[in-house]
Design an enzyme around this catalytic site. Structure first.
Site, PDB file in Angstrom:
ATOM      1  N   GLN A   1     -16.577  -5.344 -44.722  1.00 35.47           N
ATOM      2  CA  GLN A   1     -17.169  -6.273 -45.693  1.00 35.47           C
ATOM      3  C   GLN A   1     -18.196  -7.195 -45.043  1.00 35.47           C
ATOM      4  O   GLN A   1     -19.227  -7.506 -45.638  1.00 35.47           O
ATOM      5  CB  GLN A   1     -16.081  -7.121 -46.366  1.00 35.47           C
ATOM      6  CG  GLN A   1     -15.248  -6.365 -47.364  1.00 35.47           C
ATOM      7  CD  GLN A   1     -16.052  -5.855 -48.551  1.00 35.47           C
ATOM      8  OE1 GLN A   1     -16.983  -6.502 -49.032  1.00 35.47           O
ATOM      9  NE2 GLN A   1     -15.704  -4.676 -49.034  1.00 35.47           N
TER      10      GLN A   1
ATOM     11  N   GLN B   1      -6.395 -14.083 -40.391  1.00 34.74           N
ATOM     12  CA  GLN B   1      -7.190 -15.182 -40.940  1.00 34.74           C
ATOM     13  C   GLN B   1      -6.528 -16.538 -40.738  1.00 34.74           C
ATOM     14  O   GLN B   1      -7.199 -17.531 -40.415  1.00 34.74           O
ATOM     15  CB  GLN B   1      -7.462 -14.959 -42.434  1.00 34.74           C
ATOM     16  CG  GLN B   1      -8.460 -13.839 -42.698  1.00 34.74           C
ATOM     17  CD  GLN B   1      -8.819 -13.696 -44.170  1.00 34.74           C
ATOM     18  OE1 GLN B   1      -8.494 -14.564 -44.984  1.00 34.74           O
ATOM     19  NE2 GLN B   1      -9.479 -12.606 -44.515  1.00 34.74           N
TER      20      GLN B   1
ATOM     21  N   HIS C   1     -10.610 -11.731 -50.657  1.00 37.02           N
ATOM     22  CA  HIS C   1      -9.262 -11.326 -51.061  1.00 37.02           C
ATOM     23  C   HIS C   1      -8.428 -12.607 -51.076  1.00 37.02           C
ATOM     24  O   HIS C   1      -8.554 -13.436 -50.172  1.00 37.02           O
ATOM     25  CB  HIS C   1      -8.717 -10.311 -50.052  1.00 37.02           C
ATOM     26  CG  HIS C   1      -7.371  -9.741 -50.382  1.00 37.02           C
ATOM     27  ND1 HIS C   1      -6.883  -9.658 -51.667  1.00 37.02           N
ATOM     28  CD2 HIS C   1      -6.409  -9.204 -49.588  1.00 37.02           C
ATOM     29  CE1 HIS C   1      -5.684  -9.095 -51.642  1.00 37.02           C
ATOM     30  NE2 HIS C   1      -5.380  -8.813 -50.396  1.00 37.02           N
TER      31      HIS C   1
ATOM     32  N   GLY D   1     -17.145  -1.948 -47.769  1.00 35.44           N
ATOM     33  CA  GLY D   1     -18.375  -2.591 -47.321  1.00 35.44           C
ATOM     34  C   GLY D   1     -19.587  -1.674 -47.265  1.00 35.44           C
ATOM     35  O   GLY D   1     -20.699  -2.084 -47.616  1.00 35.44           O
TER      36      GLY D   1
ATOM     37  N   ASP E   1      -4.588  -6.278 -56.441  1.00 40.41           N
ATOM     38  CA  ASP E   1      -5.185  -5.551 -55.314  1.00 40.41           C
ATOM     39  C   ASP E   1      -4.093  -4.916 -54.450  1.00 40.41           C
ATOM     40  O   ASP E   1      -4.170  -3.738 -54.097  1.00 40.41           O
ATOM     41  CB  ASP E   1      -6.029  -6.523 -54.476  1.00 40.41           C
ATOM     42  CG  ASP E   1      -6.761  -5.817 -53.337  1.00 40.41           C
ATOM     43  OD1 ASP E   1      -7.813  -5.215 -53.606  1.00 40.41           O
ATOM     44  OD2 ASP E   1      -6.271  -5.857 -52.195  1.00 40.41           O
TER      45      ASP E   1
ATOM     46  N   GLU F   1      -3.520  -0.775 -54.117  1.00 42.23           N
ATOM     47  CA  GLU F   1      -3.615  -0.013 -52.859  1.00 42.23           C
ATOM     48  C   GLU F   1      -2.267   0.590 -52.458  1.00 42.23           C
ATOM     49  O   GLU F   1      -2.218   1.676 -51.891  1.00 42.23           O
ATOM     50  CB  GLU F   1      -4.228  -0.864 -51.735  1.00 42.23           C
ATOM     51  CG  GLU F   1      -3.415  -2.047 -51.276  1.00 42.23           C
ATOM     52  CD  GLU F   1      -4.258  -3.132 -50.580  1.00 42.23           C
ATOM     53  OE1 GLU F   1      -5.482  -3.148 -50.735  1.00 42.23           O
ATOM     54  OE2 GLU F   1      -3.657  -3.986 -49.904  1.00 42.23           O
TER      55      GLU F   1
ATOM     56  N   GLU G   1      -9.785  19.582 -53.279  1.00 42.18           N
ATOM     57  CA  GLU G   1     -10.199  19.541 -54.685  1.00 42.18           C
ATOM     58  C   GLU G   1      -9.935  18.188 -55.337  1.00 42.18           C
ATOM     59  O   GLU G   1     -10.430  17.916 -56.429  1.00 42.18           O
ATOM     60  CB  GLU G   1      -9.495  20.650 -55.482  1.00 42.18           C
ATOM     61  CG  GLU G   1     -10.041  22.031 -55.156  1.00 42.18           C
ATOM     62  CD  GLU G   1      -9.687  23.056 -56.234  1.00 42.18           C
ATOM     63  OE1 GLU G   1      -9.900  22.754 -57.429  1.00 42.18           O
ATOM     64  OE2 GLU G   1      -9.189  24.124 -55.877  1.00 42.18           O
TER      65      GLU G   1
ATOM     66  N   SER H   1     -10.367  24.135 -66.936  1.00 43.38           N
ATOM     67  CA  SER H   1     -10.007  25.200 -67.889  1.00 43.38           C
ATOM     68  C   SER H   1      -8.942  24.691 -68.858  1.00 43.38           C
ATOM     69  O   SER H   1      -8.248  23.710 -68.579  1.00 43.38           O
ATOM     70  CB  SER H   1      -9.460  26.405 -67.124  1.00 43.38           C
ATOM     71  OG  SER H   1      -8.216  26.069 -66.523  1.00 43.38           O
TER      72      SER H   1
HETATM   73  P1  NDP Z   1     -12.529  -5.228 -40.877  1.00 40.91           P
HETATM   74  O1  NDP Z   1     -11.257  -4.933 -40.179  1.00 40.91           O
HETATM   75  O2  NDP Z   1     -13.438  -4.100 -41.249  1.00 40.91           O
HETATM   76  O3  NDP Z   1     -13.406  -6.253 -40.015  1.00 40.91           O
HETATM   77  C1  NDP Z   1     -12.838  -7.379 -39.449  1.00 40.91           C
HETATM   78  C2  NDP Z   1     -13.865  -8.093 -38.597  1.00 40.91           C
HETATM   79  O4  NDP Z   1     -13.234  -9.262 -38.032  1.00 40.91           O
HETATM   80  C3  NDP Z   1     -14.401  -7.278 -37.429  1.00 40.91           C
HETATM   81  O5  NDP Z   1     -15.781  -7.533 -37.299  1.00 40.91           O
HETATM   82  C4  NDP Z   1     -13.635  -7.845 -36.225  1.00 40.91           C
HETATM   83  O6  NDP Z   1     -14.400  -7.785 -35.050  1.00 40.91           O
HETATM   84  C5  NDP Z   1     -13.508  -9.291 -36.651  1.00 40.91           C
HETATM   85  N1  NDP Z   1     -12.429  -9.991 -35.944  1.00 40.91           N
HETATM   86  C6  NDP Z   1     -11.139  -9.571 -35.775  1.00 40.91           C
HETATM   87  N2  NDP Z   1     -10.434 -10.496 -35.115  1.00 40.91           N
HETATM   88  C7  NDP Z   1     -11.296 -11.525 -34.878  1.00 40.91           C
HETATM   89  C8  NDP Z   1     -11.165 -12.761 -34.216  1.00 40.91           C
HETATM   90  N3  NDP Z   1      -9.986 -13.149 -33.702  1.00 40.91           N
HETATM   91  N4  NDP Z   1     -12.251 -13.570 -34.137  1.00 40.91           N
HETATM   92  C9  NDP Z   1     -13.432 -13.193 -34.654  1.00 40.91           C
HETATM   93  N5  NDP Z   1     -13.626 -12.018 -35.296  1.00 40.91           N
HETATM   94  C10 NDP Z   1     -12.570 -11.200 -35.398  1.00 40.91           C
HETATM   95  O7  NDP Z   1     -12.152  -6.094 -42.171  1.00 40.91           O
HETATM   96  P2  NDP Z   1     -12.519  -5.814 -43.714  1.00 40.91           P
HETATM   97  O8  NDP Z   1     -13.988  -5.980 -43.890  1.00 40.91           O
HETATM   98  O9  NDP Z   1     -11.867  -4.566 -44.166  1.00 40.91           O
HETATM   99  O10 NDP Z   1     -11.748  -7.011 -44.436  1.00 40.91           O
HETATM  100  C11 NDP Z   1     -12.260  -8.334 -44.442  1.00 40.91           C
HETATM  101  C12 NDP Z   1     -11.782  -9.019 -45.715  1.00 40.91           C
HETATM  102  O11 NDP Z   1     -12.353  -8.360 -46.851  1.00 40.91           O
HETATM  103  C13 NDP Z   1     -10.272  -8.984 -45.930  1.00 40.91           C
HETATM  104  O12 NDP Z   1      -9.910 -10.191 -46.561  1.00 40.91           O
HETATM  105  C14 NDP Z   1     -10.095  -7.828 -46.897  1.00 40.91           C
HETATM  106  O13 NDP Z   1      -8.920  -7.915 -47.682  1.00 40.91           O
HETATM  107  C15 NDP Z   1     -11.332  -8.007 -47.764  1.00 40.91           C
HETATM  108  N6  NDP Z   1     -11.753  -6.818 -48.494  1.00 40.91           N
HETATM  109  C16 NDP Z   1     -11.938  -5.634 -47.822  1.00 40.91           C
HETATM  110  C17 NDP Z   1     -12.378  -4.525 -48.498  1.00 40.91           C
HETATM  111  C18 NDP Z   1     -12.679  -3.261 -47.773  1.00 40.91           C
HETATM  112  O14 NDP Z   1     -13.079  -2.311 -48.431  1.00 40.91           O
HETATM  113  N7  NDP Z   1     -12.534  -3.124 -46.465  1.00 40.91           N
HETATM  114  C19 NDP Z   1     -12.616  -4.550 -49.960  1.00 40.91           C
HETATM  115  C20 NDP Z   1     -12.507  -5.876 -50.546  1.00 40.91           C
HETATM  116  C21 NDP Z   1     -12.045  -6.940 -49.814  1.00 40.91           C
HETATM  117  P3  NDP Z   1     -14.014  -6.900 -33.748  1.00 40.91           P
HETATM  118  O15 NDP Z   1     -14.932  -5.715 -33.780  1.00 40.91           O
HETATM  119  O16 NDP Z   1     -14.301  -7.827 -32.628  1.00 40.91           O
HETATM  120  O17 NDP Z   1     -12.554  -6.527 -33.873  1.00 40.91           O
HETATM  121 MG    MG Z   2      -6.858  -4.832 -50.414  1.00 44.49          MG
HETATM  122 MG    MG Z   3      -7.305  25.527 -59.021  1.00 41.99          MG
END
Ligand code: NDP
Ligand code: MG
Ligand code: MG
Length: 329
Positions: free
Chosen positions: A28, A85, A107, A133, A190, A194, A230, A251
């Site tokens: 995201q 978080q 979220h 994202g 949500d 999931e 499929e 079908s």
């Molecule tokens: P990701 O796991 O894809 O990304 C998390 C990010 O946080 C990474 O860039 C990671 O960096 C960084 N990070 C982890 N630990 C730390 C730390 N201690 N300090 C600083 N940065 C840190 O998360 P998502 O994008 O999946 O999820 C983010 C939010 O969005 C959540 O609240 C989720 O519920 C919500 N959400 C997600 C969806 C999705 O499709 N993924 C859909 C809708 C909402 P590093 O590379 O350093 O680990």
């Molecule tokens: Mg979720």
């Molecule tokens: Mg078939």
């Protein structure tokens, strides 16, 4: 009926002159930050050193430590993994969350379950895209958008709704539709979606079908193609035009099997399980379990994930996809 908002309901001007810090640059974080930037907004990234930070820099964004970004920002969007978080907020964000700032989430998990308790003198809002994202980014680049939910947990400045809508516009969501909900409703639906349907329900359904065919002596390759490959074709049709469009395309034999046999697969027992799963979400039991799992370094998360990685369907799948041109990079 639920409130719906579109392009003309949102004004990017409500974010002009404000610095938005996107905390985290994963799924995201990257999608939202790039869209906000391309919408002409002032975006900085709060991220620890590592792969994500390198990516943010490579994308031409200013990347700082979370605490530095929190200090600079007027709007703080937390896009870190939900389970960390709370701790990052406490150590690196809360000290800089001064009066009139706006704290945002995609979220409601941490607010709804009390893992983050913000001060009373800030706005606390949610803009939650209903898609991963990379889709948030790709649809924006195509001139379209992924729908999003907005919610207001705490109103302090009197501008919370305007800011939420402007942010939703900045990521492209108002090009689709923005629906207004509450932190509670977003969080619980949500998690339920999931667990019971999208991720948990689907993988378990596929696995059960695969195992049934293989146990009966059919070739694993055949089982894979029937119950996994499929799946996408059918889901795409449902996505485009509901059950009706899907049933128009299959079908008559498939349709008769669908409407008479489907309810036997997902029957009373499955519905009871779904109700129980929803209760555990609503009561906080699931969240407690997941936070405790994290506190002991995820023994079940790791063991169960590994077991599925070693499942025959994953081996057969990798082989078959390797032979299909559409999966070759
Ligand atoms: P990701 O796991 O894809 O990304 C998390 C990010 O946080 C990474 O860039 C990671 O960096 C960084 N990070 C982890 N630990 C730390 C730390 N201690 N300090 C600083 N940065 C840190 O998360 P998502 O994008 O999946 O999820 C983010 C939010 O969005 C959540 O609240 C989720 O519920 C919500 N959400 C997600 C969806 C999705 O499709 N993924 C859909 C809708 C909402 P590093 O590379 O350093 O680990
Ligand atoms: Mg979720
Ligand atoms: Mg078939």
């Amino acid at each position: 009926m639920i409130n719906k908002y579109y392009e003309s309901d949102a004004d990017l001007g409500n974010l002009s002159g404000k610095t938005i810090a996107v905390m985290g640059y994963g799924s995201q974080g990257r999608g939202q930050a790039l869209n906000l930037r391309d919408s002409g907004l002032d975006v900085i990234i709060g991220i620890r050193p590592g792969k994500s930070r390198d990516q943010a820099v490579a994308d031409g964004l200013e990347a700082l430590d979370v605490s530095k970004a929190a200090e600079r920002a007027d709007i703080i969007m937390i896009l870190l993994p939900d389970e960390i978080q709370g701790i990052v907020y406490k150590n690196e964000i809360a000290p800089y969350l001064t009066e009139n700032k706006c704290l945002m989430f995609s979220h409601g998990f941490n607010i709804h379950f009390g893992q983050i308790v913000p001060p009373a003198n800030v706005d606390v809002i949610m803009v939650a895209p209903k898609g991963p994202g990379h889709m948030v980014r790709r649809t924006y680049e195509e001139g379209k958008g992924v729908p999003a939910l907005i919610a207001i947990h705490q109103e302090y400045t009197g501008k919370a709704k305007e800011i939420a809508l402007a942010y939703a516009k900045g990521i492209g969501a108002t090009r689709a539709v923005v629906l207004e909900t509450s932190f509670r409703e977003e969080t619980e639906t949500d998690l339920f979606g999931e667990q019971a349907v999208l991720c948990g329900g689907t993988t378990s359904l596929i696995k059960a079908g695969f195992e049934t065919l293989v146990k009966a002596g059919y070739a694993p390759e055949m089982a894979y193609l029937e119950v996994l490959h499929e799946m996408k074709l059918i889901v795409d049709l449902i996505y485009e035009g509901g059950f009706t469009k899907m049933r128009d395309s299959i079908s008559n034999t498939a349709q008769y099997g669908d409407i008479t046999r489907g309810p036997r697969v997902i029957g009373a027992e499955s519905k009871a399980a779904m109700e129980q799963i929803l209760k555990e979400i609503q009561s906080g039991a699931f969240t407690k379990e997941w936070m405790l799992e994290n506190a002991v370094n995820r023994p079940m998360f790791n063991a169960l994930t590994r077991a599925d990685e070693e499942h025959l369907i994953e081996k057969v799948g990798a082989e078959i996809r390797g032979m299909m041109p559409q999966f070759r990079k």
